[in-house]
Enzyme design. Structure first.
Site, PDB file in Angstrom:
ATOM      1  CD  GLN A 172      -3.360  47.447  12.558  1.00  0.00           C
ATOM      2  OE1 GLN A 172      -2.723  48.594  12.417  1.00  0.00           O
ATOM      3  NE2 GLN A 172      -2.866  46.644  13.093  1.00  0.00           N
ATOM      4  CG  PHE A 173     -10.666  44.796  14.134  1.00  0.00           C
ATOM      5  CD1 PHE A 173     -10.513  43.725  14.623  1.00  0.00           C
ATOM      6  CD2 PHE A 173     -10.593  44.902  12.671  1.00  0.00           C
ATOM      7  CE1 PHE A 173     -10.364  42.637  14.315  1.00  0.00           C
ATOM      8  CE2 PHE A 173     -10.221  43.597  11.984  1.00  0.00           C
ATOM      9  CZ  PHE A 173     -10.112  42.456  12.784  1.00  0.00           C
ATOM     10  CB  THR A 174      -5.774  43.738  15.097  1.00  0.00           C
ATOM     11  OG1 THR A 174      -4.935  44.928  14.414  1.00  0.00           O
ATOM     12  CG2 THR A 174      -6.468  42.933  13.894  1.00  0.00           C
TER      13      THR A 174
END
Length: 150
Positions: free
Chosen positions: A78-80
């Site tokens: 999850q890059f966010t």
């Protein structure tokens, strides 16, 4: 590396209406990777997560780690988790790793969790649009950042 660890009574990951991972009791780990992350971060974070004593013992006290518990684990990239929100209302993801670095670190992290647990770990599909369904147990949700090991 940042991880949001959620103790769950069930969790699943669906991509294009197909379930790619599902489990009952265990940990759902959302994993954010940045360019500066290394194998040292992978090893430290994986060991920290499998040894977190966040499952109830026979007295109902959080005193049992995942490696002692019969539960499972799902890891979702999850890059966010590296969103910068200081300026304005549109998050910046400049700190998130480029896909080629993030993917190799994600795969290494999953392999390290599997090695430490001695069993297979569920995972999402890197870069895919995923639907993550979970029932947070407790709720117990913990944030760990390898750049802040205090």
């Amino acid at each position: 590396m940042r991880a949001v660890i959620q103790r769950v009574s069930r969790a699943s990951v669906t991509v294009e209406e197909k379930c790619v991972a599902a489990m009952q009791s265990g940990l759902l780990v959302l994993l954010g990777i940045e360019e500066a992350d290394s194998m040292e971060d992978v090893q430290w974070l994986a060991a920290k997560i499998v040894n977190l004593r966040i499952f109830a013992d026979e007295k109902g006290v959080m005193n049992v780690a995942l490696n002692e518990h019969s539960g499972d684990c799902i890891v979702v990239s999850q890059f966010t988790l590296h969103a910068l929100t200081k300026k304005g209302n549109r998050p910046s993801y400049i700190r998130a790793a480029r896909p080629e670095h993030a993917m190799s670190m994600y795969e290494a992290f999953v392999q390290e969790i599997e090695r430490l647990l001695g069993k297979s770990v569920g995972k999402g599909i890197f870069g895919a649009d995923m639907q993550v369904d979970l029932c947070n147990d407790g709720p117990v949700t913990i944030l760990i950042d390898t750049k802040n090991r205090e």
